[in-house]
Design an enzyme around this catalytic site. Structure first.
Site, PDB file in Angstrom:
ATOM      1  N   TRP A 243       0.683  -1.313   0.163  1.00 38.96           N
ATOM      2  CA  TRP A 243       0.158   0.016   0.023  1.00 38.96           C
ATOM      3  C   TRP A 243       0.789   1.240  -0.060  1.00 38.96           C
ATOM      4  CZ3 TRP A 243      -1.500  -4.474   1.776  1.00 38.96           C
ATOM      5  CH2 TRP A 243      -2.903  -4.889   1.426  1.00 38.96           C
ATOM      6  N   CYS A 279      -7.163  -4.506  -1.840  1.00 33.51           N
ATOM      7  CA  CYS A 279      -8.190  -5.182  -1.269  1.00 33.51           C
ATOM      8  C   CYS A 279      -9.036  -5.944  -2.416  1.00 33.51           C
ATOM      9  CB  CYS A 279      -9.138  -4.513  -0.545  1.00 33.51           C
ATOM     10  SG  CYS A 279      -9.557  -2.807  -1.292  1.00 33.51           S
ATOM     11  N   HIS A 337     -13.404  -0.236   0.870  1.00 31.03           N
ATOM     12  CA  HIS A 337     -12.802  -1.716   1.077  1.00 31.03           C
ATOM     13  C   HIS A 337     -13.442  -2.447   0.485  1.00 31.03           C
ATOM     14  CE1 HIS A 337     -10.284  -4.480   2.824  1.00 31.03           C
ATOM     15  NE2 HIS A 337     -11.252  -5.019   3.756  1.00 31.03           N
ATOM     16  N   ASP A 360     -12.792 -11.985   4.265  1.00 35.39           N
ATOM     17  CA  ASP A 360     -11.886 -10.988   3.926  1.00 35.39           C
ATOM     18  C   ASP A 360     -10.285 -11.603   3.872  1.00 35.39           C
ATOM     19  OD1 ASP A 360     -10.567  -8.387   3.400  1.00 35.39           O
ATOM     20  OD2 ASP A 360     -11.385  -7.223   4.774  1.00 35.39           O
ATOM     21  N   TYR A 537      -6.639   5.261  -1.684  1.00 39.95           N
ATOM     22  CA  TYR A 537      -7.674   4.951  -1.366  1.00 39.95           C
ATOM     23  C   TYR A 537      -8.065   4.660  -0.008  1.00 39.95           C
ATOM     24  CZ  TYR A 537      -7.288   0.061  -1.074  1.00 39.95           C
ATOM     25  OH  TYR A 537      -6.902  -1.281  -0.628  1.00 39.95           O
TER      26      TYR A 537
END
Length: 706
Positions: A243, A279, A337, A360, A537
């Protein structure tokens, strides 16, 4: 699939592959192997070289895993005879009898272990027991079987959540939701083998292979293992997340368009994690693997998604007087997300919690020592039952946490300027059944915001988590221990709003207006500090673009506007691939509460148009025309046009676009040869180092060969 067995006097074994695959809804798999679904009979025929006097001495053995066992606690080996159900629920019946042909119908139980099976035949002749392998098959979960835990009653939903090999993943911000096409490709060549390999590469399998395989009859277990193994954090799984920083040693997550390339790359590199994912990539790959194994699955996007690090259901954000983020809390709120939902029964929780379960695979927090999340029942989330397995508190916070913003003036002085019980968990979205429309499923996760029931559920969750009151933490970070006790939040006597004058496009200036209104009769002088930053994001700031200071005088109930511009030259070197800019205005007065106004901006790419030049038919070539525009007032070089689509292209197509003049519109034409009928999704992506990817897709109907 056939073999010759002289010892047992058996000629061919006819697996009736085409008929069985059609009956089991597995015809789309690009595999010569027989693929079946549990809880449903399949037919085979044994051609004998000699006439059998009796079938009573025939015994069948179906086994899976490296250490199959025929015990209840390890149901990986089933022994059964004709017309007699075995101890593990398997059975075989004779369909018809001819002198030298044995036609059989074999039924697996609806709770059989899924995976690759070996089928053997044992024959007892006198005192001699001989055995031969008849062949192999793959057994999957069965959403068409009422007794299977993954049973889904609606056929249109089964078509969407099991058999659809493409989809839409929603991204952007809550007021500018965008759709991105994704190629799941669960039926493409090698993907079933790779999906089974995902299970075999898990930590559970490495620690105890026999126990792991024996538990693969449960969708609760299988889905949880997949959520852990799709990320690479603990077990060198499929995708490595990143990220921050540059992506030079891998692929920028925004450039992936589907799961097939990722899974194949992982497999061909001998299970070395693929770099990089975020994600939506983790969710896309998870959806592919679970649909491939037969578990109904969809992709969910939660806008304004909370990451509540300490699970106190309060997201605290700190800024200084200029609007700069202060990293005094590990909590965060992402613009969006993406996770998954899978459909199955929760025998471990009770029937009330059956249905959609949250999974997830994005590695955010450890669960029982491993980066995994779910399955968490959406019913449990909605009712605040955060004491139930698995990871309900984390998901509950992601859609329900309260949001509090503070201005920190000094180490000993802070002001609570903003609190919102409605900001988190907005427009929870998924693709509609049968169309690409967006469906809002927020009601599946919580009661209407601000309602009495919603607050009751929130308080119930706080109590179960042991949080005494919203915002109170059991452990205060050192960086905040010097703060004095905060005063209760005051209501600002002014209001403000940031508005775009036009839809912002990459390569063009951004025009904005800040509108301020005095809500009372007193005259006011307001100091305004405007700031614009390029953000990810996850709302993590990456680069400052602009800072402006203004002073505004407002009379009684007066409204004034401040217009300002963020020029392309100001943001072009700061904008990250997410194309997101956060604009903040901190408005302060000598007396009264301060006001914070925020605006998330997503810059739009120029349109990319795709035309299919003629009717599409299986095994018949058809041309595709793609038109796109260089959005910049400067020449760009070394761009690449990429295309992919399950049933249309077996490998990703790449076409070099060497040069594009400023604002030039170009057209590229290429040929596809569809190999699967039905509605197909063709994705096209223009990749260039000078600007973020320009993406587009088109749906086309492919007719079967006449």
């Amino acid at each position: 699939m056939s073999c010759v067995f002289s010892a047992l006097k058996i000629g061919k074994v006819n697996w009736q592959s085409k008929l069985n695959k059609a009956a089991h809804h597995t015809s789309d798999y690009s595999s010569t192997e027989l693929i079946l679904r549990r809880g449903q009979p399949f037919n085979i025929s044994l051609n004998l070289k000699t006439t059998a006097q009796s079938w009573d001495n025939f015994t069948f053995i179906a086994s899976t895993g490296n250490l199959p066992r025929a015990v209840i606690s390890y149901p990986t080996k089933a022994v059964f005879s004709l017309s007699e159900e075995g101890s593990n629920g398997w059975s075989a019946t004779q369909e018809s009898s001819e002198p030298r042909c044995l036609s059989l119908s074999i039924l697996s139980p609806a709770d059989a272990v899924v995976g690759r099976y070996k089928l053997q035949l044992q024959v007892l002749a006198g005192n001699k027991l001989s055995s031969k392998v008849l062949g192999h098959f793959v057994l999957l979960f069965n959403p068409w079987c009422p007794d299977d835990d993954v049973y889904m009653a609606n056929e249109k939903e089964r078509q969407e959540y099991v058999l659809n090999d493409s989809g839409i993943i929603f991204q952007g911000v809550e007021k500018d939701i965008q759709e991105e096409a994704w190629n799941y490709g669960q039926f493409e060549e090698d993907i079933l083998d790779i999906s089974l390999a995902v299970l075999d590469r898990s930590l559970n399998h490495r620690e105890d292979p026999a126990l792991d395989v024996s538990r693969r009859n449960s969708p609760v277990y299988v889905s949880r293992v997949i959520s852990a193994t799709v990320n690479s954090n603990d077990d060198k799984g499929v995708v490595e997340g990143k990220w921050s920083g540059r992506f030079r040693s891998g692929t920028n997550p925004l450039r992936w368009s589907g799961s097939v390339t990722i899974l194949r790359r992982w497999h061909r590199a001998r299970y070395r994690p693929v770099r990089y994912g975020q994600c939506w990539v983790f969710a896309g790959v998870t959806c592919t693997v679970l649909r491939c194994l037969g578990i109904p699955t969809r992709v969910i996007t939660n806008f304004n998604s909370a990451h509540d690090k300490n699970l106190n259901l309060s997201i605290d954000k700190y800024i200084d007087v200029s609007g700069n983020n202060l990293h005094l809390s590990e909590d965060s709120v992402w613009n969006f997300h993406v996770w998954n939902e899978s459909w199955f029964v929760r025998r471990d929780l009770g029937s009330f919690y059956d249905g959609w379960q949250v999974l997830d695979a994005t590695p955010q927090e450890r669960s029982k020592g491993i980066y995994q999340c779910g399955p968490a029942s959406t019913r449990a989330i909605k009712e605040g039952d955060v004491d139930l397995d698995f990871d309900s508190p984390f998901v509950f916070a992601a859609v329900n946490a309260d949001c509090v913003t503070w201005i920190r003036y000094s180490k000993k002085r802070k002001e609570r300027i903003y609190s919102d019980t409605r900001k988190i968990g907005k427009f929870i979205s998924t693709k509609a059944v049968g169309t690409n429309a967006r469906v809002d499923v927020t009601d599946n996760y919580k009661y209407p915001e601000g309602s009495l029931k919603e607050r009751q559920v929130y308080k119930k969750a706080l109590k179960l988590l042991g949080v005494k009151r919203p915002g109170k933490r059991s452990r205060i970070p050192r960086s905040r221990r010097g703060f004095s006790r905060a005063q209760p939040e005051q209501t600002p006597s002014i209001s403000g709003k940031l508005l775009l004058d036009a839809s912002p496009v990459v390569g063009q200036d951004i025009l904005l207006t800040l509108t301020l209104k005095n809500l009372i009769s007193d005259f006011k002088t307001i100091k305004v500090k405007l700031k614009a930053s390029a953000i990810l994001y996850t709302r993590k700031p990456k680069a400052e673009i602009l800072q402006l200071h203004r002073s505004v005088k407002l009379g009684s109930e007066e409204v004034k506007e401040i217009s300002f511009k963020i020029s392309y030259s100001q943001y072009k070197n700061s904008l990250v691939d997410d194309r997101k800019i956060l604009v903040t205005a901190v408005c302060q007065m000598k007396r009264g509460a301060s006001l914070l106004v925020e605006k998330d901006i997503v810059l739009q790419d120029p349109f990319l148009t795709i035309k299919v030049l003629g009717p599409a038919m299986v095994h018949k070539p058809v041309n595709v025309e793609v038109t796109f525009t260089n959005p910049l007032c400067e020449e760009v070089t070394d761009c690449v046009l990429r295309a992919e689509g399950s049933g249309l292209l077996k490998e990703q197509l790449r076409i070099c676009v060497e040069r594009m003049a400023p604002m030039e519109t170009s057209t590229v034409e290429f040929e596809i040869i569809p190999y699967r009928s039905g509605t197909r999704q063709l994705q096209v992506d223009l990749v260039c180092t000078h600007f973020s990817d320009i993406k587009g897709f088109v749906m086309l109907h492919v007719a079967p060969t006449q």
